[in-house]
Design a protein around this motif. Sequence first.
Motif, PDB file in Angstrom:
ATOM      1  N   LEU A   1       0.710  -1.132  -0.090  1.00  0.00           N
ATOM      2  CA  LEU A   1       0.004  -0.007   0.206  1.00  0.00           C
ATOM      3  C   LEU A   1       0.703   1.251  -0.051  1.00  0.00           C
ATOM      4  N   ALA A   2       1.973   1.234   0.628  1.00  0.00           N
ATOM      5  CA  ALA A   2       2.952   2.365   0.796  1.00  0.00           C
ATOM      6  C   ALA A   2       3.443   2.668  -0.575  1.00  0.00           C
TER       7      ALA A   2
ATOM      8  N   SER B   1      -2.723   2.734   7.377  1.00  0.00           N
ATOM      9  CA  SER B   1      -2.115   3.032   8.713  1.00  0.00           C
ATOM     10  C   SER B   1      -1.242   4.155   8.667  1.00  0.00           C
ATOM     11  N   ARG B   2      -0.500   4.676   9.835  1.00  0.00           N
ATOM     12  CA  ARG B   2       0.328   5.710   9.878  1.00  0.00           C
ATOM     13  C   ARG B   2       1.460   5.117   9.395  1.00  0.00           C
ATOM     14  N   THR B   3       1.752   3.981   9.497  1.00  0.00           N
ATOM     15  CA  THR B   3       3.073   3.482   8.763  1.00  0.00           C
ATOM     16  C   THR B   3       3.277   3.579   7.549  1.00  0.00           C
TER      17      THR B   3
ATOM     18  N   VAL C   1      -4.351   9.194   6.406  1.00  0.00           N
ATOM     19  CA  VAL C   1      -4.454   7.995   7.351  1.00  0.00           C
ATOM     20  C   VAL C   1      -6.119   8.036   7.116  1.00  0.00           C
ATOM     21  N   GLN C   2      -6.791   9.190   7.348  1.00  0.00           N
ATOM     22  CA  GLN C   2      -8.410   8.996   7.341  1.00  0.00           C
ATOM     23  C   GLN C   2      -8.835   8.937   5.887  1.00  0.00           C
TER      24      GLN C   2
ATOM     25  N   ARG D   1       3.779   7.094   6.594  1.00  0.00           N
ATOM     26  CA  ARG D   1       5.109   7.435   6.825  1.00  0.00           C
ATOM     27  C   ARG D   1       6.205   7.117   5.686  1.00  0.00           C
ATOM     28  N   GLU D   2       5.856   5.715   5.315  1.00  0.00           N
ATOM     29  CA  GLU D   2       6.815   5.173   4.325  1.00  0.00           C
ATOM     30  C   GLU D   2       6.606   5.670   3.178  1.00  0.00           C
ATOM     31  N   ALA D   3       5.366   6.108   2.649  1.00  0.00           N
ATOM     32  CA  ALA D   3       5.287   6.818   1.266  1.00  0.00           C
ATOM     33  C   ALA D   3       5.578   7.890   1.273  1.00  0.00           C
ATOM     34  N   LEU D   4       5.500   8.823   2.356  1.00  0.00           N
ATOM     35  CA  LEU D   4       6.198  10.147   2.409  1.00  0.00           C
ATOM     36  C   LEU D   4       7.588  10.116   2.467  1.00  0.00           C
TER      37      LEU D   4
END
Length: 268
Positions: free
Chosen positions: A34-35, A70-72, A64-65, A75-78
Amino acid sequence: MNTPSTGLPESIASVAQHASSLRGRAGRSAGRSLAKVLFDEFESKIRQGLLREGDKLPTESELVQGYDVSRTVVREALSKLQAAGMVETRHGIGTFVLPPRSGGMFFLDPSELAESVDVLAVLELRISLETESAGLAAQRRTEGQLQAMRAALDDFAQSTQLGEDTVAHDFRFHLQIAQATGNRYFADIMNHLGTTLIPRTRVGTTRSSPPNDGYLQRVNREHEEIYMAIARKDAESARAAMRVHLTNSRERLRQAQEAAAAAAALPA
């Protein structure tokens, strides 16, 4: 510089409409997380000009919303976007689209690196590159740059205590050292290597256990040795501490890969 567009390029309601398609694309593409799909989504928007230089991305909570991930994942995508030189995160302000990269700059696609490159081999490159980077940083760093390194290490330690992801802080520390050399090419190369080459991001891809607190505490101690040498402007000690740290990182990754290979060979 282009004039930044005002407001968010997409409303959160609009973003939410893409959540199901995001999961659908990940499901249809073997090996694409997904990331990675979220990274591809924003990379495409930036390349098409739908997101322009200076535009502010939605906040982590909004992503996230809106994408129902998830936040993970966010964060990985960013982190991938930052490593690709497409965005930068300004602490306490937000994440913004950067100007297009010049054509002649060294480039390795971090998404391709994460999937295909022998990261152990790239760690050998990092040992050579960052050993000298640490020595130069010890000679040339400013007080402001030293404070930025300290802040990255403090955030790393706090995230370890809270059980949160530490990869972004780890990369930030190494990037601050590269920037403290006063030679922009060190930072350019580090940016393009990006967070996908922090070894524990590869541990997850081998399906072994995630790094535990002891692992992260050892990494943090090694970081502190590098920091202290740079703080006292001891170039030779800084080089030695960085070499030890990255050599240990290479060994930790090698062991993780061997453990994963052994586990994969066991009968189901």
